[in-house]
Design an enzyme around this catalytic site. Structure first.
Site, mmCIF file in Angstrom:
data_model
loop_
_atom_site.group_PDB
_atom_site.id
_atom_site.type_symbol
_atom_site.label_atom_id
_atom_site.label_comp_id
_atom_site.label_asym_id
_atom_site.label_seq_id
_atom_site.Cartn_x
_atom_site.Cartn_y
_atom_site.Cartn_z
ATOM 1 N N MET A 1 64.906 -5.765 151.546
ATOM 2 C CA MET A 1 64.660 -4.435 152.102
ATOM 3 C C MET A 1 65.682 -4.074 153.177
ATOM 4 S SD MET A 1 60.643 -3.572 151.972
ATOM 5 C CE MET A 1 59.951 -3.094 150.364
ATOM 6 N N GLU B 1 76.179 -16.916 150.490
ATOM 7 C CA GLU B 1 77.633 -16.925 150.571
ATOM 8 C C GLU B 1 78.167 -15.548 150.980
ATOM 9 O OE1 GLU B 1 75.984 -18.792 148.450
ATOM 10 O OE2 GLU B 1 76.816 -20.703 149.067
ATOM 11 N N ARG C 1 42.732 -6.191 165.262
ATOM 12 C CA ARG C 1 41.747 -7.132 165.819
ATOM 13 C C ARG C 1 41.891 -7.240 167.340
ATOM 14 N NH1 ARG C 1 42.610 -12.643 166.900
ATOM 15 N NH2 ARG C 1 40.816 -14.034 166.690
ATOM 16 N N ARG D 1 77.493 -20.035 138.718
ATOM 17 C CA ARG D 1 76.380 -19.120 138.711
ATOM 18 C C ARG D 1 76.449 -18.250 139.942
ATOM 19 N NH1 ARG D 1 71.273 -20.967 136.501
ATOM 20 N NH2 ARG D 1 71.670 -21.349 134.314
ATOM 21 N N THR E 1 56.288 -2.638 161.857
ATOM 22 C CA THR E 1 57.171 -2.326 160.725
ATOM 23 C C THR E 1 58.055 -3.538 160.480
ATOM 24 O OG1 THR E 1 59.180 -1.136 160.121
ATOM 25 C CG2 THR E 1 58.603 -1.067 162.418
ATOM 26 N N ASP F 1 63.394 -1.726 163.721
ATOM 27 C CA ASP F 1 64.325 -0.644 164.050
ATOM 28 C C ASP F 1 63.787 0.284 165.130
ATOM 29 O OD1 ASP F 1 62.285 0.402 162.581
ATOM 30 O OD2 ASP F 1 63.543 1.504 161.168
ATOM 31 N N ASP G 1 60.989 -3.448 159.607
ATOM 32 C CA ASP G 1 62.407 -3.086 159.735
ATOM 33 C C ASP G 1 63.038 -3.413 161.092
ATOM 34 O OD1 ASP G 1 62.569 -2.206 157.121
ATOM 35 O OD2 ASP G 1 61.861 -0.208 157.641
ATOM 36 N N ARG H 1 50.811 8.059 154.232
ATOM 37 C CA ARG H 1 51.635 9.088 154.853
ATOM 38 C C ARG H 1 50.884 10.408 154.702
ATOM 39 N NH1 ARG H 1 56.485 6.057 155.309
ATOM 40 N NH2 ARG H 1 56.409 4.427 153.757
ATOM 41 N N ARG I 1 66.833 0.054 154.067
ATOM 42 C CA ARG I 1 67.520 1.253 153.569
ATOM 43 C C ARG I 1 68.615 1.714 154.496
ATOM 44 N NH1 ARG I 1 63.099 4.918 150.308
ATOM 45 N NH2 ARG I 1 62.292 3.061 149.294
ATOM 46 N N GLY J 1 54.604 2.644 156.451
ATOM 47 C CA GLY J 1 54.669 1.448 155.605
ATOM 48 C C GLY J 1 53.939 0.308 156.268
ATOM 49 N N ARG K 1 56.678 -6.994 152.161
ATOM 50 C CA ARG K 1 55.723 -6.319 153.055
ATOM 51 C C ARG K 1 54.407 -7.084 153.165
ATOM 52 N NH1 ARG K 1 57.281 -1.761 154.970
ATOM 53 N NH2 ARG K 1 58.620 -0.350 153.785
ATOM 54 N N ASP L 1 58.710 4.549 163.435
ATOM 55 C CA ASP L 1 59.190 5.753 164.136
ATOM 56 C C ASP L 1 58.499 7.033 163.666
ATOM 57 O OD1 ASP L 1 60.499 5.653 161.737
ATOM 58 O OD2 ASP L 1 62.526 5.647 162.576
#
Lengths: 328, 328, 328, 328
Positions: free
Chosen positions: B174, B192, B25, B167, B130, B134, B132, B76, B176, B15, B261, B107
């Site tokens: 993002m 909140e 660069r 309201r 990435t 992670d 994420d 991919r 997952r 991704g 992204r 990863d």
């Protein structure tokens, strides 16, 4: 005539739009300029009924021109649709010695204003504040320009990542009845397809078009979808349909939602709001009422509430042709 | 050792993330600095298999540091998971006289790199790219900071319009498997509630919490929901549930999707990418391989691919406490 | 007539403006639509003289609609002011079988186009691309809307910090001959004073005005100054003068400079550029020449180069009144 | 110890920084969490002397997390430098039953806090809020990250228009004593040269470097200059020098000024401010005082005021090397 108006109330009503604060500020300061007292009414017609008033002066409205939303808040009022509700509102205005109103909002707001004026012969001038640009008698409504920029900036970010092979992105923008936001932001963002309620293209033609697009060498596509478009039941379902019927595409979607109602207003919306706010007070001072202040070909103009809300929105067919050509 | 490396290939994989261009660069210019030839490989491992190479020099990468996405594109590759695919890739590298690789990704990218190095004893250094955050062995991954800013800016706009009574806005961000983006952007945007996969709060506690929030005087709420949270089946369903079970609330939702992204990278991500890009080439020149370059407490550091991908992401419980306190 | 034009050249010239890329893209794709060959000419008239041409197709211009600047680059050409230079340019166009030109730029560009058309009877259509909005025959020029937003966003940030007591900020915006950018961005940013070349207020009145402003309860002030205003020699000198003549104020200044020429174009500028780009090719196809395509009251219109460049810019006095009122 | 603190005062002091509002909000809500009364002190130490206090609760600080500046305002106070002034301040705190203070600011603020604590044995905890990132004992100060992004976004726009031949842009960023903002924003914006007070390169080397840059094929250059750099007397003079000594370059300059102090804070700064605000109240509750709360390697940490202000800022020489390599 000029001396009749000594005290003006100002409020925002309906869906909020960027630039409403700039409009309130201009109304308040135009009151100062004309030596008229000014009172802010919170939460639109509902606040009028509930006596939610606050006196405003030139200093009360500093540092708000760049803020999204409306500091007077906005609400929809069921009670104002009843004769009783409107009577209460009228009594509160009288009690507070308010002689005239400036209301900032869309067609619902103006419909209420018209009824109120008819019933109580109360001077009201309206300002078009809505991101939908669906009001007659003005080229632009306050908030529309900002909403387009917001949509385009969001889609730009998707464009950055869309450069992989065989990706298809659906982006839902606002517009339940009108495709103007979708059409303009779609052109602005370089979308490959734009789905609008005025057309409701249908699945088959959309799929055909995407296939052509792929053949012409495009490796990914962005489709801008107006909320009100009924090519699919909704965007989730539309995404599923495309996945099932268009081989070899990864499909992703984004729903912009209320992002489009917020954000710092664009310069255009701030200047428009400033001009119309001043124009509204000028009009009341000059003895006008039952009208909306708009801008037509760069000039401040006035139109009756009746005309302002009578309109059928028509999509600009020249612009649809431009959209088709630039997405070749 | 230094003179072994005469020609480096660079690619982005998985991704995409803002700052990947800045990383490319930096790699290219660090090669120029070390008088090493540099070749760009398009579309990650797939382009390696398909021989999609282009020589790059210091001028090829000008004016890209501020661009989202990756100009080398990312894809991919199923084929790279096969021994045949990897063999083809290896042959292409040899044919092109490429001595070493810098791979930018997450990863999955590093797992591929590790396998490839094990099989062909080919020098590879990885950069964590990435949104994420992670990856083990680095405090931050390239793109994470930008993604947080993007999410927060979007939610800010919703906040502008959220000031009406009753309201409730759901915003899906993002994540997952990890709640870091939701937790940080939720704190940053003043949400909140924050729903994250590490907790999967459950309907009842969420509804209870919203009721408390209302009692404490809040007139509207923003709930940030990580993609992977399973409090509801999905955000549409979650919105329906709240509507049905929390009286008197208007519920609206936004799905940010791939907006996160894209966009121009933040200064932090650009500087990080620049440091890591230079660090990767430094490492290869120094004879290192089979490692990822990261940043730990503001210093460039190196960690084996094995460790980089071994990690279990753990949510920062101190930060959850902060989130609870500041949303009082 | 339609079949006469088989090959169009497109170029940008003069100071660049956001939206120029969107305009080039629209020209190229309108050519594709009309089955006309399209060639990009780099660096304006200079590139025409130096034969710096490249064939463009619909795919060449993808992913540029959101980019500031112009990928065809822009330059000023002394050589094109000579008969020899223009003859070379003409020969190159003939050699390349280019039948007609679309030139994107400001009054200098159109002056050149007019001379060239007069000498060689060569079909040219112009697009107004300049942040200065100083062209006759169009309500807006491409880039103006974006420049206003850029200026306003910058001043907003200063406003954030201006809330201390007795601070005065000077902000210089573009506009050597015209105050439109200063006037509109000044209103949009809520400036307390706006200094424009059309007025050249003078030191005394400015100091008087600042004193009044302070008396009315303002604790800090932002003054927007057009580059061409001559109230002071320049902004540094102006800052010094105020420091010396207005007791108790801390004075700071900002020079926006070329920041205003860059940035992603606003939605308005992208749609305008798309419409005008399509309109330019439509006009050439219809046999028109020696004209500029503009937009007047939301419709694409055409005006002779002669008229386009004849204009005296007049400042909108209504808007000056609005500025005075909203800064009360 | 925990029950000693019943009432905390919070204030901002010195130059304002984006994220100060987020910090105040976190302090106020952490007080609510710990059931401690919280009072806002306007205009820093000066407001303490003038008794400019307002009680704050969790609702007082809503919708401010995203606002630049500080709603408690900031001021410098000469009076607080006198024993008399500090005595008045102390008496006001006692009168209001305030037990402890959280002060948000830079080294001047902490110096004042230290003196005050020494004199009156009054519990104070500090938060580092300054765009300069020049405080010991914390990796980052609140506002620094945002200021870098602001500078980089501005320079990005200049980059868009810099693509013509032989253009040179000077951009002055903040940093009177330290080059961190210049160095990081210069790397982030892809500047060709970065002039910082730690180096004061000198005219000759700068001109040499620009000549090399041109030879390497660069057609335009951006030079980021820290306010405190003394390569030239000031930026105007520097621009003149280059014009006079470097043939064939058009030279333009931009002074960012206070733009860098404003703007919506980045997500990083908001989360940092939230963590440190909570950490400050935690510390007071735990009986700590005379310390600053900072973040070191992603963890909240505490350092004495003495250490916080003792530091010599050292420029990161690794980062200077990175800057040199990526601008090749």
């Amino acid at each position: 005539m000029e001396n009749n108006i000594k005290h003006i109330g100002v409020m925002t009503s309906g869906g909020d739009a960027p630039g409403m604060n700039a409009a309130i500020r201009a109304v308040v300061r135009a009151c100062t300029f004309h030596k008229i007292k000014c009172t802010g009414i919170y939460r639109g017609y509902q606040g009028m009924i509930e006596n939610d008033f606050e006196e405003l002066n030139a200093r009360s409205v500093r540092n708000i021109i760049n803020k999204g939303g409306t500091f007077l808040k906005s609400a929809r009022s069921k009670e104002f649709r009843t004769a009783d509700g409107r009577k209460k509102a009228y009594d509160n205005l009288k009690e507070a010695n308010i002689d005239a109103l400036v209301v900032i909002g869309g067609d619902g707001t103006f419909t209420g204003a018209k009824v109120f004026n008819d019933e109580f012969d109360f001077p009201i001038v309206g300002l078009p504040g809505t991101i939908d640009n669906d009001i007659n008698g003005t080229d632009y409504t306050i908030g529309y320009d900002t909403a387009l920029n917001t949509a385009v900036e969001a889609i730009d970010k998707i464009r950055d990542t869309a450069n992989s092979h065989n990706r298809l992105f659906l982006v839902e923008v606002m517009g339940r009845h009108a495709g103007d936001i979708a059409l303009n932001s779609g052109i602005g963002a370089g979308a490959e397809e734009i789905l609008i309620p005025e057309e409701n293209l249908g699945y088959d033609r959309m799929i055909e078009s995407l296939k052509r697009s792929k053949k012409s060498g495009k490796t990914s596509s962005i489709i801008v979808v107006a909320e009100g478009d009924r090519t699919g039941e909704n965007i989730v379902e539309l995404a599923e349909y495309i996945k099932a019927n268009l081989e070899g595409y990864e499909v992703r979607f984004t729903v912009l939602g209320h992002i489009q109602r917020g954000g710092a207003p664009s310069c255009y919306d701030r200047v428009l709001a400033s001009r119309l706010g001043v124009g509204a007070v000028d009009a009341l001072v000059a003895g006008q009422r039952d009208i909306m202040v708009g801008v037509v070909h760069k000039k401040v103009t006035y139109v009756s509430f009746k005309k302002a809300i009578a309109g059928e929105n028509e999509i600009d067919t020249d612009l649809i042709r431009v959209a088709d050509i630039v997405s070749i």
